[in-house]
Design a protein around this motif. Structure first.
Motif, mmCIF file in Angstrom:
data_model
loop_
_atom_site.group_PDB
_atom_site.id
_atom_site.type_symbol
_atom_site.label_atom_id
_atom_site.label_comp_id
_atom_site.label_asym_id
_atom_site.label_seq_id
_atom_site.Cartn_x
_atom_site.Cartn_y
_atom_site.Cartn_z
ATOM 1 N N LEU A 119 0.887 -1.429 -0.069
ATOM 2 C CA LEU A 119 -0.037 0.086 0.191
ATOM 3 C C LEU A 119 0.754 1.238 -0.038
ATOM 4 C CD1 LEU A 119 -3.164 -0.685 2.126
ATOM 5 C CD2 LEU A 119 -3.197 -0.406 -0.518
ATOM 6 N N PRO A 120 1.876 1.285 0.568
ATOM 7 C CA PRO A 120 2.471 2.682 0.510
ATOM 8 C C PRO A 120 3.103 3.164 -0.616
ATOM 9 C CG PRO A 120 3.478 1.382 2.534
ATOM 10 C CD PRO A 120 2.479 0.421 1.635
ATOM 11 N N GLY A 121 3.376 2.148 -1.417
ATOM 12 C CA GLY A 121 3.727 2.775 -2.856
ATOM 13 C C GLY A 121 2.694 2.974 -3.691
ATOM 14 N N MET A 122 1.360 2.215 -3.644
ATOM 15 C CA MET A 122 0.266 2.408 -4.244
ATOM 16 C C MET A 122 -0.240 4.052 -3.709
ATOM 17 S SD MET A 122 -1.817 -0.955 -4.040
ATOM 18 C CE MET A 122 -1.131 -2.509 -4.810
ATOM 19 N N ARG A 123 -0.209 4.196 -2.474
ATOM 20 C CA ARG A 123 -0.703 5.618 -1.966
ATOM 21 C C ARG A 123 0.173 6.553 -2.641
ATOM 22 N NH1 ARG A 123 -1.618 6.186 4.102
ATOM 23 N NH2 ARG A 123 0.758 5.855 4.326
ATOM 24 N N GLU A 124 1.598 6.337 -2.734
ATOM 25 C CA GLU A 124 2.480 7.271 -3.239
ATOM 26 C C GLU A 124 2.067 7.650 -4.499
ATOM 27 O OE1 GLU A 124 7.179 7.948 -3.797
ATOM 28 O OE2 GLU A 124 6.601 6.708 -2.604
ATOM 29 N N ARG A 125 1.753 6.679 -5.569
ATOM 30 C CA ARG A 125 1.637 6.996 -6.897
ATOM 31 C C ARG A 125 -0.243 7.263 -7.091
ATOM 32 N NH1 ARG A 125 4.155 1.981 -6.534
ATOM 33 N NH2 ARG A 125 2.356 0.766 -6.884
ATOM 34 N N ASP A 126 -0.809 7.033 -5.947
ATOM 35 C CA ASP A 126 -2.154 7.298 -5.908
ATOM 36 C C ASP A 126 -3.115 6.377 -6.982
ATOM 37 O OD1 ASP A 126 -4.593 8.455 -5.160
ATOM 38 O OD2 ASP A 126 -4.606 10.097 -6.410
ATOM 39 N N ARG A 127 -2.524 5.092 -6.973
ATOM 40 C CA ARG A 127 -3.301 4.246 -7.835
ATOM 41 C C ARG A 127 -2.836 2.880 -7.483
ATOM 42 N NH1 ARG A 127 1.075 5.476 -11.440
ATOM 43 N NH2 ARG A 127 2.226 3.476 -12.228
ATOM 44 N N GLY A 128 -3.889 1.902 -7.588
ATOM 45 C CA GLY A 128 -3.561 0.400 -7.183
ATOM 46 C C GLY A 128 -4.741 -0.133 -6.520
ATOM 47 N N ALA A 129 -4.528 -1.449 -6.294
ATOM 48 C CA ALA A 129 -5.734 -2.146 -5.457
ATOM 49 C C ALA A 129 -5.219 -3.353 -5.063
ATOM 50 C CB ALA A 129 -6.897 -2.455 -6.625
ATOM 51 N N VAL A 130 -5.959 -3.598 -3.699
ATOM 52 C CA VAL A 130 -5.761 -4.841 -3.092
ATOM 53 C C VAL A 130 -6.946 -5.682 -2.881
ATOM 54 C CG1 VAL A 130 -4.876 -6.209 -0.958
ATOM 55 C CG2 VAL A 130 -3.568 -4.073 -1.535
ATOM 56 N N VAL A 131 -6.866 -7.053 -3.504
ATOM 57 C CA VAL A 131 -7.856 -7.711 -3.409
ATOM 58 C C VAL A 131 -7.676 -8.956 -2.122
ATOM 59 C CG1 VAL A 131 -9.704 -9.566 -4.569
ATOM 60 C CG2 VAL A 131 -9.093 -7.525 -5.661
ATOM 61 N N ASN A 132 -8.461 -9.079 -1.283
ATOM 62 C CA ASN A 132 -8.296 -10.220 0.012
ATOM 63 C C ASN A 132 -9.304 -11.128 -0.201
ATOM 64 O OD1 ASN A 132 -5.927 -8.954 0.886
ATOM 65 N ND2 ASN A 132 -7.160 -7.412 2.002
ATOM 66 N N VAL A 133 -9.070 -12.253 -0.490
ATOM 67 C CA VAL A 133 -10.062 -13.217 -0.810
ATOM 68 C C VAL A 133 -10.547 -13.843 0.607
ATOM 69 C CG1 VAL A 133 -10.521 -15.349 -1.985
ATOM 70 C CG2 VAL A 133 -9.056 -13.874 -2.985
ATOM 71 N N ARG A 167 -7.071 7.209 -4.884
ATOM 72 C CA ARG A 167 -7.414 6.162 -5.932
ATOM 73 C C ARG A 167 -7.038 4.862 -5.636
ATOM 74 N NH1 ARG A 167 -6.227 8.704 -11.783
ATOM 75 N NH2 ARG A 167 -4.034 9.089 -10.462
ATOM 76 N N VAL A 168 -6.419 4.670 -4.550
ATOM 77 C CA VAL A 168 -6.291 3.226 -3.955
ATOM 78 C C VAL A 168 -7.518 2.408 -3.539
ATOM 79 C CG1 VAL A 168 -4.612 1.836 -2.678
ATOM 80 C CG2 VAL A 168 -3.972 3.970 -3.639
ATOM 81 N N ARG A 169 -7.389 1.430 -3.887
ATOM 82 C CA ARG A 169 -8.899 0.472 -3.459
ATOM 83 C C ARG A 169 -8.275 -0.877 -2.973
ATOM 84 N NH1 ARG A 169 -12.114 0.991 -9.083
ATOM 85 N NH2 ARG A 169 -12.679 3.460 -8.695
ATOM 86 N N VAL A 170 -8.982 -1.228 -1.745
ATOM 87 C CA VAL A 170 -9.134 -2.502 -1.089
ATOM 88 C C VAL A 170 -10.236 -3.028 -1.103
ATOM 89 C CG1 VAL A 170 -8.072 -3.668 1.248
ATOM 90 C CG2 VAL A 170 -6.938 -1.357 0.280
ATOM 91 N N MET A 171 -10.534 -4.294 -1.477
ATOM 92 C CA MET A 171 -11.718 -5.061 -1.363
ATOM 93 C C MET A 171 -11.490 -6.431 -0.714
ATOM 94 S SD MET A 171 -14.069 -5.807 -4.678
ATOM 95 C CE MET A 171 -13.412 -7.181 -5.422
ATOM 96 N N ALA A 172 -12.378 -6.854 -0.114
ATOM 97 C CA ALA A 172 -12.643 -8.207 0.327
ATOM 98 C C ALA A 172 -13.433 -9.110 -0.783
ATOM 99 C CB ALA A 172 -13.154 -8.523 1.745
ATOM 100 N N LEU A 173 -13.199 -10.228 -1.060
ATOM 101 C CA LEU A 173 -13.873 -10.935 -2.069
ATOM 102 C C LEU A 173 -14.334 -12.118 -1.321
ATOM 103 C CD1 LEU A 173 -14.849 -12.011 -4.823
ATOM 104 C CD2 LEU A 173 -12.615 -13.046 -5.051
ATOM 105 N N CYS A 174 -15.643 -12.248 -1.208
ATOM 106 C CA CYS A 174 -16.257 -13.356 -0.437
ATOM 107 C C CYS A 174 -17.175 -14.540 -1.416
ATOM 108 C CB CYS A 174 -17.025 -12.641 0.414
ATOM 109 S SG CYS A 174 -16.386 -11.533 1.474
ATOM 110 N N PRO A 175 -16.403 -15.537 -1.918
ATOM 111 C CA PRO A 175 -17.275 -16.256 -2.624
ATOM 112 C C PRO A 175 -17.873 -17.312 -1.780
ATOM 113 C CG PRO A 175 -14.781 -16.589 -2.863
ATOM 114 C CD PRO A 175 -15.118 -15.455 -1.902
ATOM 115 N N GLY A 176 -18.847 -18.268 -2.276
ATOM 116 C CA GLY A 176 -19.183 -19.249 -1.741
ATOM 117 C C GLY A 176 -18.497 -20.348 -2.113
#
Length: 250
Positions: A119-133, A167-176
């Motif tokens: 995240l620090p590099g993403m925040r510095e560039r103001d772009r990027g994303a993390v998807v946590n399954v 513009r950095v996003r973090v999302m939890a992915l919750c499949p069944g």
């Protein structure tokens, strides 16, 4: 060309993310324990999609291997998919404590550390994303697995809130239930799971990428599971625990 790092990248949802992101033109850093299978997957994706692929063997239950992946993330990536995970065939009281601690290491500590490395590099560039399954199990009560996935959801939402205004996003992915190697590896009997509840990994990833583009903080693929989660939030926790114990593995 953007770069994505995917843990647990050689099977199931992780492999589906690798295929989708390669098709979208991402360079890939693939992380998994099985080095031979990992390098084979990297080579196959390179030949099929013409993208740069990097194999990074690592067991995320080991501190030194988590550190290797942290180091690579600090070099810069545009998307991190924390997908590595596993389940236990027995109930909490029947599983050795070392196995439970290993699960928490992979599902919680590794997710925290790798997210914090990216995240620090993403925040510095103001772009990027993390998807946590995570899993739909996060919204129900069924042992350490559901507890660890509930942590992933809460952690992802909390981190996303801290990044409000960027513009950095973090999302939890919750499949069944998804047709992967997950249940076989854990020696789980899935004969009690109704056929209509099974999802394909590729469709799960397609839904995840759509929700990520829309700015969702929690993605529950498929209307069937959206309904299940919605109903589960309305009924008493004790009752949901009884239902979850009766459904699925034996």
């Amino acid at each position: 060309m953007p770069t994505a790092l995917i843990t647990g990248a050689t099977a199931g949802i992780g492999a589906a993310f690798a295929r989708r992101l390669a098709a979208d033109g991402f360079s890939l850093v693939l992380v998994a324990r099985d080095e031979e299978r990992l390098r084979s997957s990297a080579e196959t994706l390179h030949r099929r999609y013409g993208v740069k692929t990097e194999a990074l063997p690592a067991d995320l239950a080991l501190d030194e291997d988590i550190a290797k992946v942290e180091e690579r993330l600090r070099e810069g990536v545009d998307l991190l998919v924390n997908n590595a995970g596993f389940g236990h065939p027995g109930s909490f009281l029947d599983v050795p404590v070392a196995d439970e601690v290993r699960m928490l290491k992979v599902h919680c500590e590794a997710v925290l550390r790798l997210t914090l490395a990216a995240l620090p590099g993403m925040r510095e560039r103001d772009r990027g994303a993390v998807v946590n399954v995570a899993s739909v199990a996060a919204f129900f009560t069924r042992g350490t697995y559901s507890a660890s996935k509930a942590w992933v959801v809460n952690f992802s939402e909390s981190t996303a809130a801290e990044l409000t205004g960027t513009r950095v996003r973090v999302m939890a992915l919750c499949p069944g239930f998804v047709r992967t190697e997950f249940h076989d590896r854990a020696s789980m009997d899935t004969s009690g799971i109704p056929g209509f509840l099974w999802l394909s990994a590729d469709k799960v990833v397609a839904a995840a990428m759509r929700d990520l583009a829309l700015g969702a903080r929690v993605s529950v693929p498929d209307i069937r599971y959206k309904v299940i989660v919605g109903v589960g939030r309305l009924i008493p926790r004790g009752l949901t625990g009884q239902v979850s114990r009766r459904l699925g593995r034996r």
